[in-house]
Design a protein around this motif. Structure first.
Motif: not given
Length: 457
Positions: A301-306, A325-333
């Motif tokens: 919602d802040t407009g930011s991405s990975v 997928a690893g980068l996205m999972m690290d971001t969601l972690a």
């Protein structure tokens, strides 16, 4: 993942500091011997008993000698740590392997090995290592587990040295640390077809020109090895040399996964909260779409991405899809609630172009934010929304008058705008809701087609 430090672990420097360290390392037994020796010496002076003085000196000197010898001992050891795996889903276990190598020419004494771990991963592991011969090694392991996603430091590794009499213990530490990443749970999702994904993939995929540079904006000149069937005769006649047509290739489908992280939109905390369900659902959809070959983008919602994400997101079905997928999972972690109160910044980011398939995980929506979410549908080929009434996750919906009516009103606004919108009940399965979304889209398309053919249902 391996970390280690060779040579002697960190120790205090300086003579005065060494004395203080040695005395501070006296155990209860050592302090008792020292106190008994001092008491015996005092009694021998008062009573005039020289034999008692010899006993007192022996009792007092023994722990001091043990502390001095232990502090002067110079062990050359190497410690290493290996995580298996270094990235683990929440609720699953990881194993930590510790290895100690004696790189000196002398054997060590009794070693007590201890690793520092955060309390959420479990108790602090401790091991007792017997005498390690010169050039020898010892390997031990322990398990860690966390129900909360995040990044947790492991280490530094500590060695506790002890003398044979148990009079003194000294602790020395390595300086290196490792990090265990606990990612959200990922549920495998079934293969379904949503409207909008045909724009660039599958049976209805578009074709796009394979541009190799600015020279390919127009038919380029003939190159050795080009197929003569690609010769563009009109351009050849115009430029006076052989010109060939540009190649065509399938355009990769795009998918944007929007995660609502607004603090006011979610109530409750912990692994069973609505926000954690939304994070887990986001992770499941991201991995599923990458496996299907989509170019996937994670948006909040802040407009930011990975970080390091391209303009079209991460490409799936490629050699780099696992890294993506690893980068996205690290971001969601490590993702947490934002300070924002609206979805306007995410909408501004999506106004730049067609987002392909849009999958959103929303928290509580008021009328204003529901209207913003409804407008997002205009920038996508297909849109699926999972709306979480976080209040129902911490209490019964009937406890708040009108809660159900407000929730249905928000869903109706999204559906009228073209969203396939579903309410997420407490404890729902991402897999089942994914199937429900497919059935809801299919039913809506069938009704729309029936009306388009004459208004018959």
């Amino acid at each position: 993942m391996t970390s280690g430090g060779t040579g002697q672990p960190e120790a205090d420097r300086g003579e005065n500091s060494g004395v203080r360290t040695a005395l501070a390392g006296l155990t209860t037994r050592g302090r008792s011997f020292l106190a008994a020796g001092i008491a015996a010496a005092i009694c021998s002076y008062v009573l005039g008993q020289s034999d008692l003085l010899r006993v007192g000196l022996l009792l007092a000197v023994l722990p001091l000698v043990c502390a001095t010898v232990l502090y002067r001992t110079r062990y050359r050891v190497a410690g290493s740590r290996r995580l298996s795996p270094a990235r683990v889903p929440a609720g699953s276990e990881a194993r930590v392997h510790l290895r100690m190598d004696n790189v000196s020419r002398l054997p060590t004494g009794l070693l007590m090995l201890q690793d520092r771990v955060p309390y959420v991963l479990g108790p602090r592991p401790r091991f007792v290592l017997d005498r390690v011969e010169a050039g020898g090694r010892r390997e031990v392991s322990y398990r860690v587990r966390s129900d909360l996603r995040g990044r947790y430091p492991l280490g530094p590794l500590q060695l506790r040295l002890s003398d044979p009499f148990g009079m003194c213990e000294l602790t020395r530490s390595f300086s290196t640390q490792d990090t265990l990443t606990v990612i959200p749970r990922v549920e495998p999702l079934p293969s379904v077809r949503f409207s909008g994904e045909a724009k660039g993939y599958g049976d209805g995929r578009q074709r796009s020109l394979a541009l190799a540079g600015e020279d390919d904006v127009i038919p380029r000149g003939y190159r050795y090895g080009d197929d003569l069937r690609r010769v563009h005769w009109r351009s050849t006649a115009r430029y006076g040399e052989l010109m060939v047509r540009r190649e065509e290739q399938p355009q990769r489908a795009r998918c944007t996964v929007l995660l609502d992280t607004r603090g006011p939109a979610f109530q409750g905390a912990g692994p069973d909260s609505a926000f954690e369900w939304a994070v887990s659902g986001t992770a499941s959809v991201l991995v599923h779409m990458l496996e299907r070959g989509f170019s996937v983008r994670l948006l909040t919602d802040t407009g930011s991405s990975v970080p390091a994400e391209g303009a079209d997101g991460f490409a799936g079905a490629s050699q780099e899809s696992a890294d993506a997928a690893g980068l996205m999972m690290d971001t969601l972690a490590v993702i947490d609630h934002s300070d924002g109160t609206g979805l306007s910044r995410a909408y501004d980011v999506m106004r730049g172009g067609n987002e392909g398939l849009l999958v959103a995980f929303f928290g509580d929506l008021d009328e204003e934010q529901a209207a913003v979410a409804a407008k997002m549908r205009q920038r996508s080929g297909g849109a699926v929304a999972f709306v979480l009434d976080s209040g129902s996750w911490v209490r019964e919906p009937t406890d708040v008058p009108g809660a159900l009516d407000r929730g249905e009103e928000r869903l109706r606004m999204l559906r009228e705008a073209g969203w396939t919108a579903l309410s997420v009940p407490r404890g729902a399965s991402v897999d089942e809701l994914w199937r429900q979304a497919d059935r809801a889209r299919t039913d809506a398309a069938a009704i729309s087609g029936a009306f388009g053919e004459g208004g018959r249902v």
